[in-house]
Design an enzyme around this catalytic site. Structure first.
Site, short mmCIF file in Angstrom:
data_model
loop_
_atom_site.label_atom_id
_atom_site.label_comp_id
_atom_site.label_asym_id
_atom_site.label_seq_id
_atom_site.Cartn_x
_atom_site.Cartn_y
_atom_site.Cartn_z
CE LYS A 15 -0.19 2.10 3.29
NZ LYS A 15 0.03 2.82 4.61
CB ILE A 101 4.74 -0.24 1.68
CG1 ILE A 101 5.87 -1.33 2.35
CG2 ILE A 101 5.59 1.03 1.36
CD1 ILE A 101 6.65 -1.81 1.08
CB SER A 105 -2.60 -2.81 7.32
OG SER A 105 -2.27 -2.06 8.55
CG ASP A 135 -2.92 2.02 6.75
OD1 ASP A 135 -3.44 3.01 6.81
OD2 ASP A 135 -1.50 2.19 6.97
O1 C5P Z 1 -3.52 1.56 13.56
P1 C5P Z 1 -1.95 1.17 13.58
O2 C5P Z 1 -1.53 -0.11 14.19
O3 C5P Z 1 -1.66 0.90 12.08
O4 C5P Z 1 -1.49 2.46 13.99
C1 C5P Z 1 -0.12 2.63 14.50
C2 C5P Z 1 -0.11 3.87 15.55
O5 C5P Z 1 0.09 4.83 14.44
C3 C5P Z 1 -1.09 4.17 16.23
O6 C5P Z 1 -1.03 3.34 17.60
C4 C5P Z 1 -1.12 5.63 16.42
O7 C5P Z 1 -0.07 5.99 17.51
C5 C5P Z 1 -0.67 6.05 15.28
N1 C5P Z 1 -1.89 6.30 14.27
C6 C5P Z 1 -2.38 7.46 14.17
N2 C5P Z 1 -3.54 8.06 13.49
C7 C5P Z 1 -3.93 7.25 12.49
C8 C5P Z 1 -3.20 5.87 12.29
C9 C5P Z 1 -2.10 5.31 13.27
O8 C5P Z 1 -2.12 8.37 15.26
N3 C5P Z 1 -4.82 7.42 11.79
#
Ligand code: C5P
Length: 285
Positions: A15, A101, A105, A135
């Site tokens: 991605k 990338i 996810s 993602d």
């Molecule tokens: O959801 P994911 O595990 O991919 O996100 C990792 C970290 O990135 C989250 O814990 C958060 O700190 C940050 N994040 C964020 N806002 C988003 C996506 C991710 O602050 N929209």
């Protein structure tokens, strides 16, 4: 791998955030985004085969150091179905890990698609998918997609132009939460609403060039190697756009044509034999 009877394979395409504007922050700390996302031919692969119990095997060039334990996102994806049925899951890890990338996810999304077919069960809903990772919902299709909210508001835009791309990862890990914390401002302008039709490749590419990745500056502060990648792309003939994807450290470049793209990839491999360099294009929808 020898095909197993009844097995289902799903690609977990990389991605790429062609743009990533951070437009706000929710009270729970998650950031609001406005991002144009494309999927590439290069990616991981998830294969699921009938089995009495749930298992995960990880193979491929980036399998080392990845845990196949029950905390793996692939297992978490399987558990979202709420069934005690089994499956032998194989993840072929072709993409560098934690590199902006979508690897984890994309793997989780491919697992949801594959197990839905194997078990003949509906794909778990988007609000459950987003709990695996912001993602995951966008990785459920290979369409060019405008992603808003925290990753849960999606406008699917169909096929992307073919795109002559190179992805480069310099082998430095950049922790996503630390990159978001390093943002100087969290209320940046969204993308304009007037995105040209992607079938008009030149106009569309010019529009994409005018957008930004707001995470690039904080990521470069944490990992200055990202600047080295960007500078190495910028001197290549035919390079139209260079940008970091996600929270880094992988950067992508778009080239005028396949010849300049391939020549640039060769140059980068010679100059930086320790970097991961992948020539690729947009995945077919
Ligand atoms: O959801 P994911 O595990 O991919 O996100 C990792 C970290 O990135 C989250 O814990 C958060 O700190 C940050 N994040 C964020 N806002 C988003 C996506 C991710 O602050 N929209």
């Amino acid at each position: 791998m020898t095909p197993i009877s009844g097995a289902v394979s799903e690609p977990a395409n990389a991605k790429i955030n062609l743009s990533l504007h951070v437009t706000g922050q929710r009270p729970d700390g998650y950031h609001l985004l406005d991002s144009l996302v494309v999927f590439t031919v290069v990616g991981d692969v998830i294969t699921v085969a009938p089995s009495d119990h749930l298992s995960l095997t990880i193979e491929g060039p980036f399998s080392a150091g990845l845990s196949a334990g029950h905390d793996n996102l692939v297992f978490q994806a399987a558990r979202l179905f709420g069934t005690d049925r089994g499956a032998a899951i194989t993840l072929t890890k072709n993409l560098p890990v934690a590199s902006g990338i979508g690897g984890g996810s994309a793997d989780a999304a491919a697992t949801l698609r594959a197990l839905s077919q194997l078990w003949d069960l509906p794909v778990p809903p988007r609000d459950a998918q987003v709990q695996l990772g912001a993602d995951v919902p966008v990785c459920m299709t290979r369409e060019l997609t405008r992603m808003r909210g925290v990753g849960d508001v999606l406008d699917h835009l169909g096929a992307a132009p073919p795109l002559n791309m190179i992805l480069v990862n310099p082998g430095v890990a950049v922790p996503t939460p630390k990159v978001f914390k390093g943002l100087a401002t969290k209320t940046n302008a969204a993308m304009p609403n007037d995105m040209p039709d992607p079938s008009n490749a030149d106009t569309w590419t010019s529009w994409v060039i005018a957008q930004r990745n707001d995470l690039e500056t904080p990521a470069c502060t944490i990992a200055p190697e990202i600047n080295v990648v960007i500078d190495a792309f910028l001197v290549q003939t035919g390079c139209q756009l260079v940008r970091m994807s996600g929270s880094g450290a992988t950067c992508f470049a778009i080239f005028e044509d396949a010849d300049t793209r391939d020549a640039a990839a060769s140059n980068l491999r010679v100059a930086h034999p320790d970097w991961w360099v992948a020539e690729t294009g947009a995945a077919e929808v």
